[in-house]
Motif scaffolding. Sequence first.
Motif, mmCIF file in Angstrom:
data_model
loop_
_atom_site.group_PDB
_atom_site.id
_atom_site.type_symbol
_atom_site.label_atom_id
_atom_site.label_comp_id
_atom_site.label_asym_id
_atom_site.label_seq_id
_atom_site.Cartn_x
_atom_site.Cartn_y
_atom_site.Cartn_z
ATOM 1 N N ARG A 134 -10.097 -1.391 -0.540
ATOM 2 C CA ARG A 134 -11.242 -0.488 -0.396
ATOM 3 C C ARG A 134 -11.672 0.074 -1.744
ATOM 4 N N VAL A 135 -10.710 0.395 -2.597
ATOM 5 C CA VAL A 135 -11.034 0.933 -3.918
ATOM 6 C C VAL A 135 -11.824 -0.072 -4.742
ATOM 7 N N LYS A 136 -11.510 -1.349 -4.606
ATOM 8 C CA LYS A 136 -12.311 -2.366 -5.292
ATOM 9 C C LYS A 136 -13.767 -2.294 -4.836
ATOM 10 N N LYS A 137 -13.964 -2.070 -3.537
ATOM 11 C CA LYS A 137 -15.329 -1.946 -3.019
ATOM 12 C C LYS A 137 -15.992 -0.672 -3.550
ATOM 13 N N VAL A 138 -15.209 0.395 -3.694
ATOM 14 C CA VAL A 138 -15.756 1.623 -4.281
ATOM 15 C C VAL A 138 -16.272 1.350 -5.685
ATOM 16 N N VAL A 139 -15.454 0.689 -6.488
ATOM 17 C CA VAL A 139 -15.846 0.388 -7.873
ATOM 18 C C VAL A 139 -17.071 -0.519 -7.897
ATOM 19 N N GLU A 140 -17.103 -1.506 -7.021
ATOM 20 C CA GLU A 140 -18.265 -2.383 -6.966
ATOM 21 C C GLU A 140 -19.519 -1.608 -6.575
ATOM 22 N N ARG A 141 -19.382 -0.671 -5.649
ATOM 23 C CA ARG A 141 -20.530 0.152 -5.233
ATOM 24 C C ARG A 141 -21.018 1.023 -6.389
ATOM 25 N N LEU A 142 -20.110 1.685 -7.078
ATOM 26 C CA LEU A 142 -20.490 2.553 -8.184
ATOM 27 C C LEU A 142 -21.122 1.751 -9.322
ATOM 28 N N THR A 143 -20.544 0.605 -9.623
ATOM 29 C CA THR A 143 -21.088 -0.248 -10.676
ATOM 30 C C THR A 143 -22.483 -0.729 -10.314
ATOM 31 N N SER A 144 -22.663 -1.109 -9.059
ATOM 32 C CA SER A 144 -23.979 -1.550 -8.598
ATOM 33 C C SER A 144 -25.008 -0.441 -8.717
ATOM 34 N N GLU A 145 -24.616 0.788 -8.368
ATOM 35 C CA GLU A 145 -25.544 1.918 -8.460
ATOM 36 C C GLU A 145 -25.947 2.171 -9.911
ATOM 37 N N VAL A 146 -24.981 2.124 -10.819
ATOM 38 C CA VAL A 146 -25.288 2.322 -12.238
ATOM 39 C C VAL A 146 -26.248 1.245 -12.739
ATOM 40 N N ASP A 147 -26.001 0.012 -12.357
ATOM 41 C CA ASP A 147 -26.847 -1.082 -12.819
ATOM 42 C C ASP A 147 -28.267 -0.987 -12.253
ATOM 43 N N LYS A 148 -28.385 -0.471 -11.032
ATOM 44 C CA LYS A 148 -29.707 -0.369 -10.405
ATOM 45 C C LYS A 148 -30.562 0.711 -11.054
ATOM 46 N N VAL A 149 -29.953 1.858 -11.354
ATOM 47 C CA VAL A 149 -30.756 2.982 -11.847
ATOM 48 C C VAL A 149 -30.733 3.104 -13.361
ATOM 49 N N ASP A 150 -29.798 2.410 -14.009
ATOM 50 C CA ASP A 150 -29.641 2.515 -15.457
ATOM 51 C C ASP A 150 -29.512 3.981 -15.882
ATOM 52 N N GLY A 151 -28.743 4.715 -15.113
ATOM 53 C CA GLY A 151 -28.488 6.127 -15.392
ATOM 54 C C GLY A 151 -27.114 6.502 -14.885
ATOM 55 N N ASP A 152 -26.795 7.780 -14.926
ATOM 56 C CA ASP A 152 -25.469 8.235 -14.517
ATOM 57 C C ASP A 152 -25.342 8.288 -12.998
ATOM 58 N N HIS A 166 -9.940 5.073 -11.123
ATOM 59 C CA HIS A 166 -9.745 5.098 -12.574
ATOM 60 C C HIS A 166 -9.048 3.834 -13.058
ATOM 61 N N ARG A 167 -7.967 3.437 -12.406
ATOM 62 C CA ARG A 167 -7.206 2.274 -12.849
ATOM 63 C C ARG A 167 -8.042 1.001 -12.758
ATOM 64 N N VAL A 168 -8.833 0.873 -11.695
ATOM 65 C CA VAL A 168 -9.656 -0.324 -11.536
ATOM 66 C C VAL A 168 -10.774 -0.336 -12.573
ATOM 67 N N LEU A 169 -11.409 0.794 -12.796
ATOM 68 C CA LEU A 169 -12.484 0.846 -13.790
ATOM 69 C C LEU A 169 -11.979 0.456 -15.183
ATOM 70 N N ILE A 170 -10.820 0.976 -15.564
ATOM 71 C CA ILE A 170 -10.265 0.657 -16.884
ATOM 72 C C ILE A 170 -9.987 -0.839 -16.985
ATOM 73 N N LYS A 171 -9.422 -1.428 -15.942
ATOM 74 C CA LYS A 171 -9.133 -2.856 -15.950
ATOM 75 C C LYS A 171 -10.403 -3.695 -16.022
ATOM 76 N N ARG A 172 -11.494 -3.151 -15.513
ATOM 77 C CA ARG A 172 -12.748 -3.908 -15.480
ATOM 78 C C ARG A 172 -13.646 -3.614 -16.685
ATOM 79 N N GLY A 173 -13.078 -3.001 -17.700
ATOM 80 C CA GLY A 173 -13.817 -2.871 -18.942
ATOM 81 C C GLY A 173 -14.567 -1.583 -19.136
ATOM 82 N N TRP A 174 -14.269 -0.567 -18.326
ATOM 83 C CA TRP A 174 -14.885 0.743 -18.509
ATOM 84 C C TRP A 174 -13.949 1.631 -19.322
ATOM 85 N N LYS A 175 -14.525 2.486 -20.143
ATOM 86 C CA LYS A 175 -13.735 3.371 -20.994
ATOM 87 C C LYS A 175 -13.888 4.819 -20.539
ATOM 88 N N LEU A 176 -12.766 5.514 -20.454
ATOM 89 C CA LEU A 176 -12.807 6.940 -20.125
ATOM 90 C C LEU A 176 -13.336 7.702 -21.342
#
Length: 212
Positions: A134-152, A166-176
């Motif tokens: 489910r967390v993978k789907k959360v990250v995919e949803r958040l990433t999709s939203e960012v890409d759609k609006v090009d904002g926060d 947090h752990r999934v985002l870091i593994k997928r190339g996002w920086k805290l």
Amino acid sequence: MTGMIVTARHGRPNVDRSVKITAREYGFWWANYDKTGLAPGQTPPDGLVNIASEAEVVLCSTLPRAIETADRVTNGARIVPRDALFVEAPLPPPPFFPDFIKLTPTTWGVISRAFWFVGYAPEGCESHRRARRRVKKVVERLTSEVDKVDGDVLLCAHGYLNWMVHRVLIKRGWKLVDHQGGNDYWSHRAYRRQTPPAAASGRSTEATMAAE
């Protein structure tokens, strides 16, 4: 550069953590916790309010404490979509504890999370394995939203779920890039993508934090 993903933990719920209860009673306590909103008299941190005011998208889980958090950080100025995808990872009451053992809900939460982390999930309870999916789907949803609006994008959710995200985002190339408040109520983490989406897609991770 794409916008940020920001995950925020809800404010302090209106529950009593000082009581001493049995493991079986903890199941009822947690069920009540999931129905409870925020304790009165709280003010969201200015930094989180500013993030919410500038975010293109604000989302929250379907649990009252997250809904009320989203309402407070936005000053009730926008309709915040709710999604059960973002609810907290479950904490089933731990097995094998006799009723003469009474502990605080916080202590039972740590014990329950440890049991759940190693595979304990009674019937009807989301397992650790399913929660990770489910967390993978959360990250995919958040990433999709960012890409759609090009904002926060701001997600008002829960402590352990946010840690798993947090752990999934870091593994997928996002920086805290910002972390305020530790894992306390009203805390938040902000991330920016460091690797191109195509290079980071499909990766997964697992959480190692075992407390509520």
